[in-house]
Write a protein that holds these residues in place. Sequence first.
Motif, PDB file in Angstrom:
ATOM      1  N   VAL A 264       0.840  -1.205   0.000  1.00  0.00           N
ATOM      2  CA  VAL A 264       0.000   0.000   0.000  1.00  0.00           C
ATOM      3  C   VAL A 264       0.868   1.245   0.000  1.00  0.00           C
ATOM      4  O   VAL A 264       0.584   2.248  -0.672  1.00  0.00           O
TER       5      VAL A 264
ATOM      6  N   GLY B 228      -1.396   4.413  -1.708  1.00  0.00           N
ATOM      7  CA  GLY B 228      -2.752   4.391  -1.172  1.00  0.00           C
ATOM      8  C   GLY B 228      -3.400   3.051  -1.413  1.00  0.00           C
ATOM      9  O   GLY B 228      -2.995   2.278  -2.311  1.00  0.00           O
ATOM     10  N   PHE B 229      -4.431   2.763  -0.628  1.00  0.00           N
ATOM     11  CA  PHE B 229      -5.070   1.453  -0.720  1.00  0.00           C
ATOM     12  C   PHE B 229      -5.807   1.279  -2.044  1.00  0.00           C
ATOM     13  O   PHE B 229      -5.761   0.206  -2.655  1.00  0.00           O
ATOM     14  N   MET B 230      -6.465   2.329  -2.528  1.00  0.00           N
ATOM     15  CA  MET B 230      -7.218   2.229  -3.779  1.00  0.00           C
ATOM     16  C   MET B 230      -6.288   2.018  -4.954  1.00  0.00           C
ATOM     17  O   MET B 230      -6.596   1.242  -5.869  1.00  0.00           O
ATOM     18  N   ASN B 231      -5.176   2.699  -4.957  1.00  0.00           N
ATOM     19  CA  ASN B 231      -4.195   2.494  -6.034  1.00  0.00           C
ATOM     20  C   ASN B 231      -3.663   1.060  -6.017  1.00  0.00           C
ATOM     21  O   ASN B 231      -3.404   0.459  -7.063  1.00  0.00           O
TER      22      ASN B 231
ATOM     23  N   ILE C 179      -5.367  -1.580  -5.022  1.00  0.00           N
ATOM     24  CA  ILE C 179      -6.428  -2.452  -5.532  1.00  0.00           C
ATOM     25  C   ILE C 179      -6.462  -2.418  -7.053  1.00  0.00           C
ATOM     26  O   ILE C 179      -6.696  -3.450  -7.707  1.00  0.00           O
ATOM     27  N   ARG C 180      -6.221  -1.255  -7.625  1.00  0.00           N
ATOM     28  CA  ARG C 180      -6.347  -1.122  -9.082  1.00  0.00           C
ATOM     29  C   ARG C 180      -5.153  -1.735  -9.814  1.00  0.00           C
ATOM     30  O   ARG C 180      -5.260  -2.055 -11.005  1.00  0.00           O
TER      31      ARG C 180
END
Length: 357
Positions: free
Chosen positions: A98, A103-106, A108-109
């Motif tokens: 992470v 970041g966590f969203m980055n 995941i993607r």
Amino acid sequence: MKTANPTTPRWPALPRLRQIAVVFIISLLIAWVTTPVFQSPFSLVLKRTTFIAMVMLLAFTFSGTWRLLWLPRWIPRWLVRVTAVCLLAPFASLTAYVAIAGGFMNFIRANNLLSGFATSTILALFFGSLVAVAAIKREDKQRERADRLQLELEKNALEREVLDARLRLLQAQIEPHFLFNTLANVQALVEAGSENAAPVLRHLIAYLRAAMPRLNDAEATLENEMQLVSAYLEIMHMRMPDRLQFELRLAPELKGLRFPAMALLTLVENAVRHGIDPSTEGGSIEVGGKQDANNIVTLWVADTGIGMAETAIPGTGLANVKARLQACFGKDARVDLHEQTLHGLRVELIFHPEVKA
């Protein structure tokens, strides 16, 4: 004032510097081997691997130091530590990825990061549990070695206390025996009306004043012992000047040797009492000591008295001397009795001065 050991952490739950160094070296090797697998720069793989390894090391040391009250006592300690390492492995790996993704969203993607996360987690679980088990086994061996050493130290301390108590008990048996025998000699002179009674009594008083402080002297030497023997024989010579002659022959290198106080004097007293005194002709006493090429010390008290009868049994005095000799110089120390060629008895004390009980 005690100085702190630089390898010891301030807080028990923190890893030692040695543990940190070992984990870093392992992380370096894993990063070097797995860099082609992740297809990332070596420096990035090393940072990520080192971070995961250090988090798992904290889990290992924390779970091994602090008692987790909510866990049943029947759960083995090693299982708790390995479980803690395995549970922290995926969280540490997730945190590292992470942070790399920003970041966590980055994270995941990014499909490539997800596969890298899975690979890192598997590697962390494998190597982390392997290293943890090896470390636990090493700690167990060190703990067993420390326990054995502590047990040995306690055993030696207890044996020393028992030895000291035994020596004090044996010494207490000698003191009254010697005192009463010497006083009996003075009594015999007084009852016989001998003019030597007063001089002998004066010498005896002077002798006792010199001897009494040494009766319980743990640091008594052979030189001290020979001084007492000489003083005692001088008194006995005054009591029977025509029937007792003596000679002292101690090797100079033995004068400073530590030796049980009054042990040699007991043999001399026995030689006078049981060898010279009963003999109508009297005799001579030789007291000496030497050390051979193997450092074996031989002390002897030889008299030309009546000798030992065939049915005679060694008394308390000899048994006491042998016990004190073995207590001081080990179980191989011995007391030997030899009949003299014409008549008389020779008692030898044989021991190795460097062997302690």
